[in-house]
Scaffold this motif. Sequence first.
Motif, PDB file in Angstrom:
ATOM      1  N   MET A  71       0.835  -1.212   0.000  1.00  0.00           N
ATOM      2  CA  MET A  71       0.000   0.000   0.000  1.00  0.00           C
ATOM      3  C   MET A  71       0.869   1.262   0.000  1.00  0.00           C
ATOM      4  O   MET A  71       0.554   2.242  -0.668  1.00  0.00           O
ATOM      5  N   TYR A  72       1.964   1.220   0.750  1.00  0.00           N
ATOM      6  CA  TYR A  72       2.883   2.352   0.768  1.00  0.00           C
ATOM      7  C   TYR A  72       3.496   2.562  -0.620  1.00  0.00           C
ATOM      8  O   TYR A  72       3.503   3.688  -1.137  1.00  0.00           O
ATOM      9  N   MET A  73       3.998   1.506  -1.230  1.00  0.00           N
ATOM     10  CA  MET A  73       4.624   1.631  -2.547  1.00  0.00           C
ATOM     11  C   MET A  73       3.610   2.095  -3.592  1.00  0.00           C
ATOM     12  O   MET A  73       3.933   2.885  -4.475  1.00  0.00           O
ATOM     13  N   TRP A  74       2.382   1.616  -3.502  1.00  0.00           N
ATOM     14  CA  TRP A  74       1.321   2.072  -4.401  1.00  0.00           C
ATOM     15  C   TRP A  74       1.081   3.561  -4.204  1.00  0.00           C
ATOM     16  O   TRP A  74       0.939   4.306  -5.173  1.00  0.00           O
ATOM     17  N   SER A  75       1.073   4.006  -2.948  1.00  0.00           N
ATOM     18  CA  SER A  75       0.857   5.427  -2.645  1.00  0.00           C
ATOM     19  C   SER A  75       1.996   6.285  -3.188  1.00  0.00           C
ATOM     20  O   SER A  75       1.762   7.378  -3.711  1.00  0.00           O
ATOM     21  N   VAL A  76       3.223   5.808  -3.064  1.00  0.00           N
ATOM     22  CA  VAL A  76       4.378   6.527  -3.618  1.00  0.00           C
ATOM     23  C   VAL A  76       4.233   6.643  -5.138  1.00  0.00           C
ATOM     24  O   VAL A  76       4.431   7.713  -5.716  1.00  0.00           O
ATOM     25  N   LYS A  77       3.870   5.548  -5.776  1.00  0.00           N
ATOM     26  CA  LYS A  77       3.697   5.549  -7.238  1.00  0.00           C
ATOM     27  C   LYS A  77       2.608   6.535  -7.654  1.00  0.00           C
ATOM     28  O   LYS A  77       2.786   7.315  -8.592  1.00  0.00           O
ATOM     29  N   GLN A  78       1.482   6.517  -6.943  1.00  0.00           N
ATOM     30  CA  GLN A  78       0.393   7.442  -7.261  1.00  0.00           C
ATOM     31  C   GLN A  78       0.833   8.892  -7.077  1.00  0.00           C
ATOM     32  O   GLN A  78       0.513   9.757  -7.897  1.00  0.00           O
ATOM     33  N   GLN A  79       1.558   9.156  -6.008  1.00  0.00           N
ATOM     34  CA  GLN A  79       2.042  10.520  -5.743  1.00  0.00           C
ATOM     35  C   GLN A  79       2.954  10.984  -6.890  1.00  0.00           C
ATOM     36  O   GLN A  79       2.834  12.097  -7.365  1.00  0.00           O
ATOM     37  N   ARG A  80       3.864  10.134  -7.304  1.00  0.00           N
ATOM     38  CA  ARG A  80       4.789  10.497  -8.389  1.00  0.00           C
ATOM     39  C   ARG A  80       4.049  10.731  -9.704  1.00  0.00           C
ATOM     40  O   ARG A  80       4.342  11.665 -10.433  1.00  0.00           O
ATOM     41  N   GLU A  82       0.881  11.623 -10.131  1.00  0.00           N
ATOM     42  CA  GLU A  82       0.055  12.820 -10.038  1.00  0.00           C
ATOM     43  C   GLU A  82       0.877  14.097 -10.145  1.00  0.00           C
ATOM     44  O   GLU A  82       0.404  15.101 -10.648  1.00  0.00           O
ATOM     45  N   SER A  83       2.114  14.034  -9.663  1.00  0.00           N
ATOM     46  CA  SER A  83       2.946  15.246  -9.680  1.00  0.00           C
ATOM     47  C   SER A  83       3.810  15.343 -10.927  1.00  0.00           C
ATOM     48  O   SER A  83       4.468  16.358 -11.136  1.00  0.00           O
ATOM     49  N   GLY A  84       3.861  14.283 -11.715  1.00  0.00           N
ATOM     50  CA  GLY A  84       4.685  14.288 -12.911  1.00  0.00           C
ATOM     51  C   GLY A  84       6.149  14.000 -12.667  1.00  0.00           C
ATOM     52  O   GLY A  84       6.985  14.255 -13.519  1.00  0.00           O
ATOM     53  N   HIS A  85       6.481  13.455 -11.495  1.00  0.00           N
ATOM     54  CA  HIS A  85       7.890  13.114 -11.168  1.00  0.00           C
ATOM     55  C   HIS A  85       8.226  11.731 -11.644  1.00  0.00           C
ATOM     56  O   HIS A  85       7.552  10.819 -11.582  1.00  0.00           O
TER      57      HIS A  85
END
Length: 85
Positions: A71-80, A82-85
Motif C-alpha cells: 500500500m505504501y509503494m502504491w501510494s508513492v507511485k500514485q504521488q509520483r 500525479e505530480s509528474g515526477h
Amino acid sequence: MVNEALTYEADKRVFPDPDDQRLDVFKEGWRKANNGEEYGENAHSELSWHNLGWRLGKLFGETSEEMKDEMYMWSVKQQREESGH
C-alpha cells in the motif's frame, strides 16, 4: 468516518528517498489506527505519510506487513504520477 479518511485539503507528503524512514512513519500511523488512537480535526486537513498510514489503517484494519509495504509503494507511485515526477 470513511469521509475523514478520504478527504484532505493539502498534500504535505515529501517524496521518499531510498534511504529515508517514511515507510516506518507510514506504518506507525497504521499501527496507531489499529490501536484506536484518534486524530484531531486539523490532522484531516493535510495529508502526511503518517496520517496516510493512519487513514488506511482505519479503513483496512490490521493487515500483514507485506500488504502495508504494498500500500505504501502504491501510494508513492500514485504521488509520483500525479505530480509528474
